[in-house]
Design a protein around this motif. Structure first.
Motif, PDB file in Angstrom:
ATOM      1  N   ARG A 309      20.015 -27.247  27.541  1.00 33.96           N
ATOM      2  CA  ARG A 309      19.024 -26.015  28.284  1.00 33.96           C
ATOM      3  C   ARG A 309      17.645 -26.446  27.957  1.00 33.96           C
ATOM      4  O   ARG A 309      16.877 -26.293  28.642  1.00 33.96           O
ATOM      5  CB  ARG A 309      19.330 -24.698  27.567  1.00 33.96           C
ATOM      6  CG  ARG A 309      20.842 -24.246  28.006  1.00 33.96           C
ATOM      7  CD  ARG A 309      20.875 -22.957  27.806  1.00 33.96           C
ATOM      8  NE  ARG A 309      22.521 -22.739  27.838  1.00 33.96           N
ATOM      9  CZ  ARG A 309      23.269 -22.598  28.825  1.00 33.96           C
ATOM     10  NH1 ARG A 309      22.597 -22.580  29.965  1.00 33.96           N
ATOM     11  NH2 ARG A 309      24.492 -22.367  28.904  1.00 33.96           N
ATOM     12  N   TYR A 310      17.455 -27.127  27.071  1.00 35.00           N
ATOM     13  CA  TYR A 310      16.052 -27.648  26.800  1.00 35.00           C
ATOM     14  C   TYR A 310      15.869 -28.723  27.822  1.00 35.00           C
ATOM     15  O   TYR A 310      14.672 -28.858  28.417  1.00 35.00           O
ATOM     16  CB  TYR A 310      15.852 -28.293  25.499  1.00 35.00           C
ATOM     17  CG  TYR A 310      14.375 -28.942  25.132  1.00 35.00           C
ATOM     18  CD1 TYR A 310      13.201 -28.313  25.020  1.00 35.00           C
ATOM     19  CD2 TYR A 310      14.453 -30.299  25.508  1.00 35.00           C
ATOM     20  CE1 TYR A 310      12.169 -29.091  24.535  1.00 35.00           C
ATOM     21  CE2 TYR A 310      13.199 -31.067  25.064  1.00 35.00           C
ATOM     22  CZ  TYR A 310      11.877 -30.514  24.919  1.00 35.00           C
ATOM     23  OH  TYR A 310      11.001 -31.022  24.668  1.00 35.00           O
ATOM     24  N   HIS A 311      16.599 -29.511  28.072  1.00 38.30           N
ATOM     25  CA  HIS A 311      16.535 -30.695  29.043  1.00 38.30           C
ATOM     26  C   HIS A 311      16.373 -29.930  30.540  1.00 38.30           C
ATOM     27  O   HIS A 311      15.553 -30.641  31.193  1.00 38.30           O
ATOM     28  CB  HIS A 311      17.475 -31.797  29.151  1.00 38.30           C
ATOM     29  CG  HIS A 311      17.272 -32.531  27.703  1.00 38.30           C
ATOM     30  ND1 HIS A 311      16.345 -33.291  27.418  1.00 38.30           N
ATOM     31  CD2 HIS A 311      18.385 -32.505  26.727  1.00 38.30           C
ATOM     32  CE1 HIS A 311      16.722 -33.938  26.157  1.00 38.30           C
ATOM     33  NE2 HIS A 311      17.882 -33.423  25.702  1.00 38.30           N
ATOM     34  N   ILE A 312      17.103 -29.050  30.649  1.00 33.57           N
ATOM     35  CA  ILE A 312      16.947 -28.533  31.947  1.00 33.57           C
ATOM     36  C   ILE A 312      15.641 -27.904  32.313  1.00 33.57           C
ATOM     37  O   ILE A 312      15.031 -28.109  33.389  1.00 33.57           O
ATOM     38  CB  ILE A 312      18.297 -27.435  31.953  1.00 33.57           C
ATOM     39  CG1 ILE A 312      19.522 -27.866  32.490  1.00 33.57           C
ATOM     40  CG2 ILE A 312      17.890 -26.545  33.546  1.00 33.57           C
ATOM     41  CD1 ILE A 312      20.582 -27.048  32.325  1.00 33.57           C
ATOM     42  N   GLU A 313      15.199 -26.902  31.087  1.00 36.31           N
ATOM     43  CA  GLU A 313      14.075 -26.196  31.380  1.00 36.31           C
ATOM     44  C   GLU A 313      12.681 -27.261  31.576  1.00 36.31           C
ATOM     45  O   GLU A 313      11.759 -26.796  32.196  1.00 36.31           O
ATOM     46  CB  GLU A 313      13.751 -25.260  30.283  1.00 36.31           C
ATOM     47  CG  GLU A 313      14.873 -24.098  30.419  1.00 36.31           C
ATOM     48  CD  GLU A 313      14.867 -23.286  31.502  1.00 36.31           C
ATOM     49  OE1 GLU A 313      13.935 -23.291  32.471  1.00 36.31           O
ATOM     50  OE2 GLU A 313      15.893 -22.457  31.896  1.00 36.31           O
ATOM     51  N   MET A 314      12.809 -28.214  30.636  1.00 42.63           N
ATOM     52  CA  MET A 314      11.687 -29.253  30.714  1.00 42.63           C
ATOM     53  C   MET A 314      11.767 -30.301  31.975  1.00 42.63           C
ATOM     54  O   MET A 314      11.021 -30.894  32.143  1.00 42.63           O
ATOM     55  CB  MET A 314      11.830 -30.056  29.459  1.00 42.63           C
ATOM     56  CG  MET A 314      11.552 -29.266  28.192  1.00 42.63           C
ATOM     57  SD  MET A 314       9.821 -28.370  27.979  1.00 42.63           S
ATOM     58  CE  MET A 314      10.234 -26.817  28.515  1.00 42.63           C
ATOM     59  N   GLY A 315      12.880 -29.955  32.736  1.00 43.32           N
ATOM     60  CA  GLY A 315      12.975 -30.776  33.892  1.00 43.32           C
ATOM     61  C   GLY A 315      12.282 -29.921  35.153  1.00 43.32           C
ATOM     62  O   GLY A 315      12.751 -30.252  36.267  1.00 43.32           O
ATOM     63  N   TYR A 316      12.012 -28.680  34.921  1.00 42.46           N
ATOM     64  CA  TYR A 316      11.294 -27.698  35.712  1.00 42.46           C
ATOM     65  C   TYR A 316      12.480 -27.629  36.920  1.00 42.46           C
ATOM     66  O   TYR A 316      12.331 -28.026  38.265  1.00 42.46           O
ATOM     67  CB  TYR A 316      10.094 -28.512  36.482  1.00 42.46           C
ATOM     68  CG  TYR A 316       8.975 -28.712  35.553  1.00 42.46           C
ATOM     69  CD1 TYR A 316       8.394 -27.743  35.150  1.00 42.46           C
ATOM     70  CD2 TYR A 316       8.862 -30.009  34.938  1.00 42.46           C
ATOM     71  CE1 TYR A 316       7.226 -28.132  34.159  1.00 42.46           C
ATOM     72  CE2 TYR A 316       7.826 -30.427  33.998  1.00 42.46           C
ATOM     73  CZ  TYR A 316       7.156 -29.319  33.694  1.00 42.46           C
ATOM     74  OH  TYR A 316       6.155 -29.691  32.645  1.00 42.46           O
ATOM     75  N   PRO A 317      13.369 -26.823  36.581  1.00 38.02           N
ATOM     76  CA  PRO A 317      14.598 -26.674  37.441  1.00 38.02           C
ATOM     77  C   PRO A 317      14.021 -25.612  38.758  1.00 38.02           C
ATOM     78  O   PRO A 317      13.311 -24.837  38.565  1.00 38.02           O
ATOM     79  CB  PRO A 317      15.484 -25.962  36.479  1.00 38.02           C
ATOM     80  CG  PRO A 317      14.825 -25.310  35.510  1.00 38.02           C
ATOM     81  CD  PRO A 317      13.581 -26.049  35.330  1.00 38.02           C
ATOM     82  N   PRO A 318      15.067 -25.723  39.666  1.00 41.01           N
ATOM     83  CA  PRO A 318      15.180 -24.572  40.605  1.00 41.01           C
ATOM     84  C   PRO A 318      15.920 -23.318  40.005  1.00 41.01           C
ATOM     85  O   PRO A 318      15.936 -23.229  39.106  1.00 41.01           O
ATOM     86  CB  PRO A 318      15.906 -25.189  41.954  1.00 41.01           C
ATOM     87  CG  PRO A 318      16.637 -26.117  41.206  1.00 41.01           C
ATOM     88  CD  PRO A 318      16.198 -26.682  40.012  1.00 41.01           C
ATOM     89  N   VAL A 319      16.341 -22.593  41.069  1.00 44.85           N
ATOM     90  CA  VAL A 319      17.089 -21.409  40.666  1.00 44.85           C
ATOM     91  C   VAL A 319      18.500 -21.627  39.870  1.00 44.85           C
ATOM     92  O   VAL A 319      18.903 -22.931  40.346  1.00 44.85           O
ATOM     93  CB  VAL A 319      17.431 -20.276  41.900  1.00 44.85           C
ATOM     94  CG1 VAL A 319      18.139 -21.183  43.030  1.00 44.85           C
ATOM     95  CG2 VAL A 319      18.010 -19.268  41.561  1.00 44.85           C
ATOM     96  N   GLN A 320      18.535 -21.045  38.830  1.00 45.03           N
ATOM     97  CA  GLN A 320      19.789 -21.489  38.086  1.00 45.03           C
ATOM     98  C   GLN A 320      20.849 -20.478  38.151  1.00 45.03           C
ATOM     99  O   GLN A 320      20.291 -19.197  38.129  1.00 45.03           O
ATOM    100  CB  GLN A 320      19.490 -21.660  36.450  1.00 45.03           C
ATOM    101  CG  GLN A 320      18.625 -22.894  36.124  1.00 45.03           C
ATOM    102  CD  GLN A 320      18.365 -22.944  34.737  1.00 45.03           C
ATOM    103  OE1 GLN A 320      19.288 -23.266  34.034  1.00 45.03           O
ATOM    104  NE2 GLN A 320      16.995 -22.831  34.429  1.00 45.03           N
ATOM    105  N   VAL A 321      21.869 -20.616  38.356  1.00 49.16           N
ATOM    106  CA  VAL A 321      23.152 -19.592  38.365  1.00 49.16           C
ATOM    107  C   VAL A 321      24.156 -20.112  37.420  1.00 49.16           C
ATOM    108  O   VAL A 321      24.658 -21.281  37.507  1.00 49.16           O
ATOM    109  CB  VAL A 321      23.615 -19.172  39.841  1.00 49.16           C
ATOM    110  CG1 VAL A 321      24.881 -18.179  39.566  1.00 49.16           C
ATOM    111  CG2 VAL A 321      22.429 -18.870  40.622  1.00 49.16           C
TER     112      VAL A 321
END
Length: 448
Positions: A309-321
């Motif tokens: 989740r750190y790598h997702i958020e630091m990768g500036y994600p689009p909408v997450q579901v």
């Protein structure tokens, strides 16, 4: 590996989670209204029920007539009996799966509106489980999410009170996740074009989301990222993994084929050929680290290892579901929009060694070794995948969102669905994230 050892491993996670399984000697017979057998929503219920019950029990009976698979499903014209039986036998080659008439020894689950006993009905977004006849209003065929939700609730009810009839009915809907009937279909479009989706984690929840999304539409472009291989204990919780994906774990403890390979095979089988798969952790995947701005349109973050989740958020994600399951028979659906106050690390702080709802799992300690493993019940994983897929399909509907960002489905007692906001966690890493860069990264994605 002999059959006893194989079945021991097949039931391992259910036993660790609930300390019991359904009685394998008691047949579960699935019947259906004859006049509704050709409907899309009815066949979604039958496919979902046989897939799920066939992974909960080695003794399932098809007590309904054969029919061609609906033209809107991935296997049009194929015999329903042949497809279902081959699927259950592929998941458990040591089970007893057959088509025959009802027997007095059977526990009957009826898909449809009629019958006096255990009725499982779904039409449109709405779901009903309880004594027949079903009170649901008829809605336009083409939406199978209510039917699939009813199956998940029925499986939980059966496991909670094994082989007892339901006296207290359940009514709910998969549109706003409330315990009411919705009469508005909100311009539902069958087989919508979803866009580009990154599936991060193809375990039980990720594969179940892929399964239900694939039943609803084949118009999406998936990228599959997961470093794990399939083991026998994965089979009861995933609707797409089969015994042929596994190996003799007494000789090859690392497991069988990669989960992304099995997921890619499923997608190819249902007619989706444009698939990218990467058997790697997210932080090692070039498809995440070097993706272009505006891609993907959706992230299904169904993993919880290697600080994902750190790598997702630091990768500036689009909408997450995505959805998670927990130790008290609950499922939580979560949705994060770029620019919202709360990110996924607000819910799952990386500094915490143990989280209350790990993806598709409750962490159970093995007494002999002290090892922590994941364990869950099949209907929880199926439910989490279903809720994820339903929420993805709703993204493009007028009026979205239809619920708050977090929806809890509790199946330990009488089924309860509640929706709450996701609060921002003070001190979360997302506070230091550059908002201008985030805006640049998701601008151009379909749901920006």
């Amino acid at each position: 590996m002999d059959s006893n050892e194989w079945l021991k491993r097949w039931n391992d996670r259910t036993l660790r989670y609930a300390h019991r399984c359904l009685d394998p000697a008691h047949p579960i017979a699935i019947s259906c209204d004859r006049e509704r057998l050709s409907r899309f929503d009815t066949q979604i219920a039958l496919l979902s029920a046989t897939n799920l019950f066939g992974r909960m029990s080695p003794n399932v009976v098809l007590a309904f007539e054969d029919a061609p698979i609906n033209a809107a499903l991935p296997w049009p014209g194929t015999s329903l009996h042949t497809h279902i039986l081959s699927g259950m036998r592929a998941a458990n080659p040591f089970g007893t799966y057959q088509a025959r008439d009802l027997s007095p020894m059977d526990f009957r689950i009826h898909i449809g509106r009629g019958h006096e006993g255990f009725v499982v009905d779904g039409t449109g977004w709405n779901a009903y489980v309880g004594p027949g006849p079903s009170p649901l209003p008829e809605q336009r065929d083409g939406n199978g999410f209510g039917a699939a939700l009813a199956v998940v609730v029925a499986a939980a009810q059966l496991f909670r009170n094994p082989f007892n009839q339901i006296t207290k009915p359940f009514i709910g809907n998969a549109l706003d996740w409330s315990d009411t009937v919705t009469h508005h279909e909100h311009d539902f479009v069958h087989a919508p074009d979803i866009g580009r989706i990154h599936f991060i984690g193809l375990g039980s929840v990720g594969s179940a989301a892929l399964y239900y999304l694939g039943l609803a539409t084949r118009s999406f472009i998936p990228t599959l990222i997961d470093m794990d291989r399939i083991k026998i204990h994965n089979l009861t919780r995933s609707p797409i993994f089969i015994a042929a994906d596994c190996v003799d774990e007494t000789k090859y403890p690392e497991g069988g084929v990669y989960k992304v390979a099995a997921a890619r095979r499923f997608l190819n089988e249902i007619g989706i050929s444009d698939v990218v798969s990467d058997p790697a952790a997210l932080h090692q995947s070039v498809y995440w680290r070097e993706r272009e701005a505006g891609t993907p349109d959706i992230v299904v973050s169904a993993a919880n290892e290697h600080d994902v989740r750190y790598h997702i958020e630091m990768g500036y994600p689009p909408v997450q579901v995505y959805a998670t399951t927990g130790k008290n028979w609950q499922v939580a659906l979560l949705r994060h929009h770029p620019g919202d106050d709360a990110c996924s690390m607000c819910v799952f702080p990386p500094e915490r060694s143990k989280i209350p709802m790990a993806c598709a799992t409750d962490h159970v300690t093995v007494p002999e070794t002290g090892e922590q493993i994941d364990a869950a019940l099949p209907f929880l994983s199926f439910g989490a995948g279903l809720m994820t897929a339903a929420e993805i399909v709703k993204l493009a509907l007028p009026g979205f969102p239809f619920s708050r960002a977090r929806v809890n489905l509790n199946l330990r007692t009488d089924p309860i669905m509640t929706a709450t906001p996701i609060p921002h966690r003070t001190g979360c890493t997302c506070e230091q994230r550059n908002k201008a860069v985030h805006l640049q990264m998701f601008t151009g994605s379909r749901y920006a």
